[in-house]
Design a protein around this motif. Structure first.
Motif, short mmCIF file in Angstrom:
data_model
loop_
_atom_site.label_atom_id
_atom_site.label_comp_id
_atom_site.label_asym_id
_atom_site.label_seq_id
_atom_site.Cartn_x
_atom_site.Cartn_y
_atom_site.Cartn_z
N ALA A 121 0.61 -1.26 -0.07
CA ALA A 121 0.08 -0.09 0.09
C ALA A 121 0.60 1.23 -0.24
O ALA A 121 1.92 1.17 0.67
CB ALA A 121 -0.90 -0.06 1.17
N PHE A 122 0.36 2.36 -0.88
CA PHE A 122 1.40 3.86 -0.83
C PHE A 122 0.23 4.60 -0.25
O PHE A 122 -1.22 3.94 -0.83
CB PHE A 122 1.82 3.64 -1.94
CG PHE A 122 1.08 3.87 -3.67
CD1 PHE A 122 0.76 4.99 -3.61
CD2 PHE A 122 0.81 2.59 -3.86
CE1 PHE A 122 -0.28 5.48 -4.48
CE2 PHE A 122 0.58 2.57 -5.21
CZ PHE A 122 0.27 3.92 -5.45
N GLU A 123 0.09 5.64 -0.11
CA GLU A 123 -0.48 7.22 -0.27
C GLU A 123 0.16 8.01 -0.76
O GLU A 123 1.54 8.30 -0.23
CB GLU A 123 -1.07 7.20 1.72
CG GLU A 123 -1.74 8.64 1.30
CD GLU A 123 -2.72 9.05 2.63
OE1 GLU A 123 -3.14 9.69 3.06
OE2 GLU A 123 -2.44 8.55 3.43
N LEU A 124 0.12 8.65 -1.71
CA LEU A 124 0.43 9.94 -2.40
C LEU A 124 0.22 11.11 -1.41
O LEU A 124 -0.75 11.23 -1.30
CB LEU A 124 -0.04 9.90 -3.55
CG LEU A 124 -0.34 9.04 -4.91
CD1 LEU A 124 -0.60 9.04 -6.56
CD2 LEU A 124 1.10 8.17 -5.11
N PRO A 125 1.64 11.91 -1.49
CA PRO A 125 1.73 13.14 -1.16
C PRO A 125 0.82 13.95 -2.02
O PRO A 125 0.32 14.72 -1.55
CB PRO A 125 2.91 13.14 -1.28
CG PRO A 125 3.75 12.67 -1.96
CD PRO A 125 2.84 11.67 -2.89
N HIS A 126 -0.08 14.03 -3.23
CA HIS A 126 -0.80 14.40 -3.04
C HIS A 126 -2.14 14.34 -3.92
O HIS A 126 -3.23 14.51 -3.72
CB HIS A 126 -0.01 16.02 -4.78
CG HIS A 126 0.99 16.19 -4.52
ND1 HIS A 126 1.13 18.14 -3.43
CD2 HIS A 126 2.95 16.39 -5.09
CE1 HIS A 126 1.77 17.70 -3.24
NE2 HIS A 126 3.18 17.60 -4.16
N GLY A 127 -1.65 13.52 -4.98
CA GLY A 127 -2.85 12.61 -5.63
C GLY A 127 -3.22 12.83 -6.58
O GLY A 127 -3.10 13.87 -6.95
N HIS A 128 -4.20 12.36 -7.27
CA HIS A 128 -5.05 11.81 -8.89
C HIS A 128 -6.09 12.49 -9.02
O HIS A 128 -6.62 11.91 -8.10
CB HIS A 128 -4.66 10.50 -9.56
CG HIS A 128 -5.01 10.55 -10.74
ND1 HIS A 128 -4.86 11.30 -11.91
CD2 HIS A 128 -6.26 9.78 -11.05
CE1 HIS A 128 -5.48 11.31 -13.56
NE2 HIS A 128 -6.65 10.59 -12.36
N LEU A 129 -6.26 13.62 -9.65
CA LEU A 129 -8.11 14.44 -9.59
C LEU A 129 -7.94 13.44 -10.67
O LEU A 129 -7.45 13.58 -11.82
CB LEU A 129 -7.23 15.58 -9.98
CG LEU A 129 -8.84 16.52 -9.49
CD1 LEU A 129 -9.73 16.32 -7.73
CD2 LEU A 129 -9.23 17.95 -9.33
N ASP A 130 -9.34 12.66 -11.09
CA ASP A 130 -9.76 12.44 -12.11
C ASP A 130 -10.85 13.71 -12.46
O ASP A 130 -10.91 14.09 -12.10
CB ASP A 130 -10.79 11.18 -11.74
CG ASP A 130 -12.24 10.94 -11.19
OD1 ASP A 130 -12.33 12.36 -10.75
OD2 ASP A 130 -12.37 10.18 -10.22
N ALA A 131 -11.09 12.93 -13.55
CA ALA A 131 -12.03 13.88 -14.41
C ALA A 131 -13.67 14.23 -13.62
O ALA A 131 -13.73 15.21 -14.37
CB ALA A 131 -12.48 12.74 -15.80
N HIS A 132 -13.98 13.04 -12.68
CA HIS A 132 -15.11 13.87 -11.77
C HIS A 132 -14.68 14.48 -10.88
O HIS A 132 -16.12 14.58 -9.94
CB HIS A 132 -15.84 12.32 -11.50
CG HIS A 132 -16.10 11.63 -12.88
ND1 HIS A 132 -16.81 11.49 -13.80
CD2 HIS A 132 -15.38 10.00 -13.21
CE1 HIS A 132 -17.80 10.81 -14.63
NE2 HIS A 132 -15.48 9.81 -14.27
N GLY A 133 -13.57 15.11 -10.51
CA GLY A 133 -13.64 15.76 -9.92
C GLY A 133 -12.90 14.74 -8.07
O GLY A 133 -12.89 15.61 -7.09
N THR A 134 -12.82 13.50 -8.26
CA THR A 134 -12.68 12.37 -6.96
C THR A 134 -10.85 12.88 -7.36
O THR A 134 -9.94 12.37 -7.94
CB THR A 134 -13.02 11.14 -7.12
OG1 THR A 134 -13.87 11.03 -7.45
CG2 THR A 134 -12.93 10.60 -6.21
#
Length: 131
Positions: free
Chosen positions: A13-26
Motif C-alpha cells: 500500500a502507498f499514499e501519494l503526497p498530492h494525489g490524482h484528481l480524476d475527470a469527476h473531481g475525485t
C-alpha cells in the motif's frame, strides 16, 4: 504437524503526497503497487513509446505495477502521466525500494516511504527511467 510457510508479500500500500484528481473531481491518494516481474520489464522494451523516448520507461513500468489508485483499478500510462512530479517521484522511489535485491520489509517503511534505519545508498538521480 507442520508449520505453514509464510507467503512473501508482493503487494504494498502507498499514499501519494498530492494525489490524482480524476475527470469527476475525485481525489485518489491511496493505492497498491505490486513487485515487478521480469515480464514487466521486458514488455517495456517492446513498447513503442519507450523505444521513441527511453525516459518514458518509468511511466510505462509504473502503469503496469500500480494495480489500484483510490477507486481506480484501470491504471494506464495516462493516469501516471497526469500525476504531479512529487507523486511520480514517490512512486519511483517506492518501485526502486520494493524491487531492490536487498529489499526487506524489516528495513523499509512503506507507510512513510523512507528507510526504517539508515540510508539506502542511492543518489537523487537514481530514479526509474533516469540515466
Amino acid at each position: 504437524m507442520t508449520t505453514p510457510t509464510p507467503t512473501p508479500t508482493t503487494e504494498f500500500a502507498f499514499e501519494l503526497p498530492h494525489g490524482h484528481l480524476d475527470a469527476h473531481g475525485t481525489l485518489h491518494r491511496r493505492g497498491i503497487m505490486r513487485m515487478a516481474t521480469a515480464r514487466d520489464e521486458l514488455a517495456c522494451g517492446n513498447d513503442l513509446r519507450v523505444r521513441e523516448n527511453p525516459a518514458y520507461l518509468g511511466v510505462v513500468l509504473l502503469s503496469q505495477v500500480v494495480t489500484r489508485l483510490g477507486s481506480l483499478s484501470d491504471i494506464h500510462a495516462g493516469v501516471i502521466e497526469s500525476l504531479l512530479v512529487g507523486d511520480l517521484a514517490h512512486l519511483q522511489d517506492m518501485y526502486e525500494r520494493i524491487n531492490a535485491p536487498s529489499f526487506s520489509e524489516d528495513t523499509c517503511c512503506l507507510t512513510c516511504g523512507g528507510p526504517r534505519s539508515g540510508g539506502d545508498g542511492r543518489s537523487a538521480g537514481d530514479r526509474l527511467g533516469e540515466s
